[in-house]
Write an enzyme that holds these catalytic residues in place. Structure first.
Site, PDB file in Angstrom:
ATOM      1  N   ARG A  48       0.850  -1.198   0.000  1.00 55.73           N
ATOM      2  CA  ARG A  48       0.000   0.000   0.000  1.00 55.73           C
ATOM      3  C   ARG A  48       0.880   1.240   0.000  1.00 55.73           C
ATOM      4  O   ARG A  48       0.614   2.203  -0.710  1.00 55.73           O
ATOM      5  CB  ARG A  48      -0.953   0.018   1.212  1.00 55.73           C
ATOM      6  CG  ARG A  48      -1.675   1.362   1.342  1.00 55.73           C
ATOM      7  CD  ARG A  48      -2.912   1.388   2.239  1.00 55.73           C
ATOM      8  NE  ARG A  48      -2.851   0.541   3.397  1.00 55.73           N
ATOM      9  CZ  ARG A  48      -2.094   0.765   4.476  1.00 55.73           C
ATOM     10  NH1 ARG A  48      -1.323   1.838   4.551  1.00 55.73           N
ATOM     11  NH2 ARG A  48      -2.096  -0.084   5.480  1.00 55.73           N
ATOM     12  N   ASP A 178      -7.286  18.950 -14.403  1.00 57.76           N
ATOM     13  CA  ASP A 178      -7.606  17.587 -14.835  1.00 57.76           C
ATOM     14  C   ASP A 178      -7.189  17.500 -16.301  1.00 57.76           C
ATOM     15  O   ASP A 178      -7.833  18.069 -17.175  1.00 57.76           O
ATOM     16  CB  ASP A 178      -9.109  17.330 -14.658  1.00 57.76           C
ATOM     17  CG  ASP A 178      -9.520  15.920 -15.074  1.00 57.76           C
ATOM     18  OD1 ASP A 178      -8.797  15.301 -15.878  1.00 57.76           O
ATOM     19  OD2 ASP A 178     -10.575  15.453 -14.611  1.00 57.76           O
ATOM     20  N   LYS A 203      -8.158   6.518 -19.347  1.00 58.69           N
ATOM     21  CA  LYS A 203      -8.460   7.057 -20.664  1.00 58.69           C
ATOM     22  C   LYS A 203      -7.215   7.001 -21.564  1.00 58.69           C
ATOM     23  O   LYS A 203      -6.769   5.913 -21.881  1.00 58.69           O
ATOM     24  CB  LYS A 203      -9.027   8.473 -20.508  1.00 58.69           C
ATOM     25  CG  LYS A 203     -10.067   8.606 -19.366  1.00 58.69           C
ATOM     26  CD  LYS A 203     -11.341   7.858 -19.610  1.00 58.69           C
ATOM     27  CE  LYS A 203     -12.281   7.789 -18.415  1.00 58.69           C
ATOM     28  NZ  LYS A 203     -12.593   9.033 -17.726  1.00 58.69           N
TER      29      LYS A 203
HETATM   30  C1  LIG Z   1     -13.170   9.462 -16.522  1.00 56.68           C
HETATM   31  C2  LIG Z   1     -12.816  10.820 -16.010  1.00 56.68           C
HETATM   32  C3  LIG Z   1     -12.561  11.041 -14.641  1.00 56.68           C
HETATM   33  C4  LIG Z   1     -12.756   9.961 -13.598  1.00 56.68           C
HETATM   34  O1  LIG Z   1     -11.838   8.927 -13.719  1.00 56.68           O
HETATM   35  P1  LIG Z   1     -12.153   7.403 -13.305  1.00 56.68           P
HETATM   36  O2  LIG Z   1     -10.897   6.705 -13.699  1.00 56.68           O
HETATM   37  O3  LIG Z   1     -13.349   6.969 -14.085  1.00 56.68           O
HETATM   38  O4  LIG Z   1     -12.403   7.398 -11.843  1.00 56.68           O
HETATM   39  C5  LIG Z   1     -12.179  12.305 -14.249  1.00 56.68           C
HETATM   40  N1  LIG Z   1     -12.037  13.314 -15.132  1.00 56.68           N
HETATM   41  C6  LIG Z   1     -12.285  13.149 -16.452  1.00 56.68           C
HETATM   42  C7  LIG Z   1     -12.130  14.304 -17.381  1.00 56.68           C
HETATM   43  C8  LIG Z   1     -12.678  11.906 -16.930  1.00 56.68           C
HETATM   44  O5  LIG Z   1     -12.938  11.750 -18.230  1.00 56.68           O
END
Ligand SMILES: *Cc1c(COP(=O)(O)O)cnc(C)c1O
Length: 384
Positions: A48, A178, A203
């Site tokens: 962890r 983000d 992604k």
């Molecule tokens: C998918 C996504 C998230 C969240 O991520 P997870 O891996 O699904 O928890 C956050 N920000 C954006 C822009 C996303 O496309």
């Protein structure tokens, strides 16, 4: 190790010292033998806290997002939302305030509205395309975080990262970006003044729709220390195999993104000329209101496109069900093309909120298949 692609393939990934294995092994292990109490052989104690496969991923992420910044620290998480939650707990206290995009990713909005707000962190949605609106949403003394997505999900709005860094810093807040939609290949927010970059590695970084993960990167040593502490104390870490999958995906990030971007350009040009489509949102189009800012801060314009179907909501929903190369599904950033209806799918949790998305909107994650197959598929689906 100056070039992006070289770092993507090698940073944090020396051949295994024991065997010479060229690829970082999957250290599928929870605990590590000690030579006498506290005598750690390789610095590892319990997975962890740290695991060698995860360490390789974290070092690679830091190298991609913060090239040349001393003290760059990458942290990997079990999902993008786990990364976001850990960040908010590490930098905010009950009573604090955040400014968030008025078209944030639905899951991010839900985290702020349903999890962070009851805990005591409240927020104001603002249009992040307008630095003055962001400045006006800041509550002096209480705002600790300005949260930015750019391009945004699903409206593909563009925020000026350098301008928002100035706005946040003038108020004593940090700027979080983000960077999921752009990936570090297209945009490096820490070099533009952001304090922390957040990712859903699910992604583009993972890139193959086979893993869920998240990441944070910062070059601020105090922030890094708090994040490392919270990563271990909250415990939402990725396992060794998931870390390995993301690491493997990252090796081809540059070539994948080049193809995502060129395919998206061709698809956007096709949609612009289609009579069944009333509006196309892709930052590479000169008509896009954020085009100039995108040109300034991005290498290319990404693989995400959204568009409005002229005949309205039902026509948009129906067309999403008629494609055959584009798969109807949530998520994005994989090699395969995806289509979805944000108002009923990814952004359903924003219904009835200030972040509700238009019902005639269709979102595409343009993959790296043969571009003519993608265009023909959309042409058939739009024809009905
Ligand atoms: C998918 C996504 C998230 C969240 O991520 P997870 O891996 O699904 O928890 C956050 N920000 C954006 C822009 C996303 O496309």
């Amino acid at each position: 190790m100056d070039g992006f692609e070289t770092r993507a393939i090698h940073a944090g990934q020396e051949p295994d010292p024991l065997t010479g294995a060229v690829v970082t092994p999957i250290y599928q292990v929870s605990t590590y033998a000690q030579d006498g109490v506290g005598g750690l052989r390789g610095g590892y104690e319990y997975s962890r806290s740290a695991n060698p496969t995860r360490t390789a991923l974290q070092e690679c992420l830091a190298s991609l997002e913060a090239p040349g910044l001393p003290g760059a620290t990458g942290l990997a998480f079990a999902s993008g939302l786990a990364a976001e939650d850990t960040l908010l707990r590490a930098v905010c206290r009950p009573g604090d305030h955040a400014v968030i995009p008025d078209d944030a990713y639905g899951g991010t909005y839900r985290l702020f509205a349903k999890v962070a707000a009851p805990w005591g962190l409240d927020h104001t949605p603002a249009s992040l395309t307008d630095p003055e609106a962001v400045a006006a949403a800041i509550i002096p003394g209480r705002t600790k975080v300005v949260w930015v997505e750019t391009p945004t999900n699903p409206l593909l709005n563009i925020a000026d990262i350098a301008a928002l860094a100035d706005v946040a810093h003038a108020a004593g807040a940090i700027l979080v970006v983000d960077n999921t939609f752009a990936s570090p290949y297209l945009q490096q927010p820490l070099l533009l003044g952001a304090d922390v970059v957040a990712h859903s590695t699910t992604k583009y970084l993972g890139g193959h729709s086979d893993v869920v993960g998240g990441a944070l990167v910062t070059a601020d040593p105090d922030l890094a220390e708090r994040l490392i502490y919270h990563q271990n104390a909250m415990g939402s870490v990725p396992g060794p195999f998931d870390s390995w999958l993301v690491l493997r995906g990252i090796k081809t990030l540059g070539v994948r993104m080049d193809r995502h971007c060129s395919n998206a350009r061709a698809v956007a040009d096709f949609l612009v000329g289609h009579p069944a489509v009333s509006e196309v949102r892709w930052p590479g189009l000169p008509s896009h209101p954020g085009h100039e800012v995108a040109r300034k801060q991005m290498r290319d314009f990404g693989g995400m496109i959204s568009f409005s179907v002229a005949a309205g909501e039902q026509a948009a929903v129906d067309m999403c069900g008629r494609t055959s190369v584009f798969t109807l599904g949530e998520s994005l950033g994989g090699v395969e093309s995806l289509i979805e209806h944000p108002a009923r799918m990814t952004h359903a949790s924003a219904a009835g909120s200030p972040l509700e998305v238009p019902a005639d909107l269709v979102r595409l994650s343009v993959g790296i298949e043969t571009v003519n197959d993608l265009i023909e598929d959309l042409d058939r689906a739009l024809a009905g």
